[in-house]
Scaffold this motif. Sequence first.
Motif, PDB file in Angstrom:
ATOM      1  N   LEU A  16       0.831  -1.204   0.000  1.00 20.21           N
ATOM      2  CA  LEU A  16       0.000   0.000   0.000  1.00 20.21           C
ATOM      3  C   LEU A  16       0.870   1.260   0.000  1.00 20.21           C
ATOM      4  N   ALA A  20       0.860   4.125  -2.870  1.00 20.56           N
ATOM      5  CA  ALA A  20       0.597   5.529  -2.563  1.00 20.56           C
ATOM      6  C   ALA A  20       1.737   6.415  -3.069  1.00 20.56           C
ATOM      7  N   LEU A  24       1.445   9.383  -6.072  1.00 21.50           N
ATOM      8  CA  LEU A  24       1.852  10.773  -5.867  1.00 21.50           C
ATOM      9  C   LEU A  24       2.979  11.160  -6.818  1.00 21.50           C
ATOM     10  N   LEU A  45      -7.926  11.587  -5.837  1.00 21.05           N
ATOM     11  CA  LEU A  45      -7.970  10.599  -4.762  1.00 21.05           C
ATOM     12  C   LEU A  45      -9.313  10.566  -4.042  1.00 21.05           C
TER      13      LEU A  45
END
Lengths: 355, 304
Positions: A16, A20, A24, A45
Amino acid sequence: MNRALLAGLVRLAITLAVIAAVILAVLIPFALPHDQPGAVVAAFLLGPLSSVRHLGNVAEYATPIAFTGLAATVVFRSGLFNLGIESGVFLGGLAATAAALLLPSFGPFTPLVAIIVGAVVGSISCVIPGELRLRWDAPEMVTSLVLNFAILYAGVFFLNYYLRDPAAGSLMSYRIPADARLDRLLSGTRLNSGAIVALAACLTVGIWLYFTRSGLNLRIVGQGPAFAAHLGLPSRRIIMQAQLVGGLIAGMAGAIQVLGLYPRFSWTQLPGLGWTGIIIAILARENPFYVVPAALFLGYLQVGGDFLARDIGIPSEVVGLVTAAIMLAVTASAIFQHPAVLRLIRRIRRVEAAQ
Amino acid sequence: MTGLAIITDPATFATVLRVMTPLLIAALGILISDRAGVFNLGMEGMMLTGALAGVLVSAWTGSAWLGLSAAIVAGGLIGALMAFAVNGLGANLIIAGIAVNLAASSGTTLGLFFATGDKGMSGALRSGVMPSLDLPFVRDIPGIGPLVSGHNVLTYGALLAVPLISLMMARTAFGLRIRAVGVDPKAAATVGISVKLIQLQALVLSGMLGGMAGAYLSMGYVSWFAQDMTAGRGFIAIAIEVMGMGTAWGTLAATIVIAIAETLAITMQTFGLPNELMQMIPYVVPIVILTIWTARGRARPAGR
């Protein structure tokens, strides 16, 4: 707490975190030139989570790719790298349309008949490369790759000569009769009963793969062909069985996509859902139970991309870049086999063992 | 027009060369990567990126040659990225190839959108076209001259690349190292060859050829960029390379077979045969040939 579970949680947490970071990293270059970079990231998001309708859109996107992810999982578990799923989806959608248009109505069973026809015809795309490999050693990755395009043009021929509505402006089929269409589940979205079938299919295949003897045989054949031969397993039959099941699921994906979403069949290019299925199978680590969350996650990214396109004016193709980067990152052994990670997992197990 | 007239028509010959050029360049690129043990499934994406880079840079600079250079550099950069993903991050090679294709398909659409405001086509840009080459003296030979002369400069480049790459693989130290790494990376490492470096070089070279093949599509075959314009040519090139048995000359032979099949498909449409069924031919031929060859190899297990 179970130590294997805890070690698994560590891997999940790393996955995860990596995802993430990748999202980004890809998004920030697009957000920075914008007046409010924060709004860009937030739209991507948080947009998909902002209402029930948008969550329904997420599930709508997730439905076909859960099927293709499941198909890719079954096919890859047999040890063959068969890419026929891509054209299996196309063929399944086309055959289901043909069944709905050319066969008589079966009342409430019309969609079921069309989906079965779509699944059976669609399975050809996975069975042929598998058969060529097992019988004559032809490399299945290459033959399935080009067969996808051969099937595409054969399908477009069929569409043009047998299903085409001459009154429609461009190349598309006659209108699919209403009794063949799938029920919509949520107003304002195209979420349909196919989503329930997708969920059920993932659970069924998961139970088959992990809790039945025939599923165990398939996993053995895929992971250790030599061991399977030593056990005396009928490897060829088991591998072909997996190609057939994968192809049936791929055909079903196309049938449900067309009957659930579109008024007419109008694919004249490969829809790309098979390639997405491969990404899902990779994200799900080829485990049918994880296919559902992986498909929902990619659906979430897609709806986020729609928000970018609508609210910010950045084309939703950004999602493709994000997905490609995630694909590389979650398969990077440099991250997941890193000595520090392995040490951490080992330490957790040791602490547990000491207690 | 009768069938025989079409076959002997110089225009048919020119069509075969036009169809052949991008496939041959791309297949040679896959060949180099394959022999180094890093099969380049990302060729489709490299071609697409090269096609866009060529159009954009030639439109900005007004020079087709600068466009071509940009396409080659862009393809090489993607090859380097792919090598980093595989040997640096430890990602799976096939997955890296699929990721390249996906990223290129989305990335070129984004690139075109940010450069022109259009997502579909680059028609508004005044991009360059690679020149055709009139061979002096040769063009004056009666009979052969008009056939051999006057084709795109990249077509001659592609044909010239076949003996060059064949020589490079067979006769140079670099080619030997590529083959050594491809056959047995561990053994190659024990004699002091840097496997990662060779695979990086092979993928960069492969990407450069991919970029060049893409530039031919958008600056020779046609004169614009369109979304997903490679249309599976990178995948046909993979099939061609496998049919060519890993040699440059074999790859040339396989390309000619596929190009003739595709040209037949194009010209047969004029007889009123269904367009779509003709378009299947270049995709069915590699399946049949590959199956026959592997089946024969299986009958004689001595093999390669």
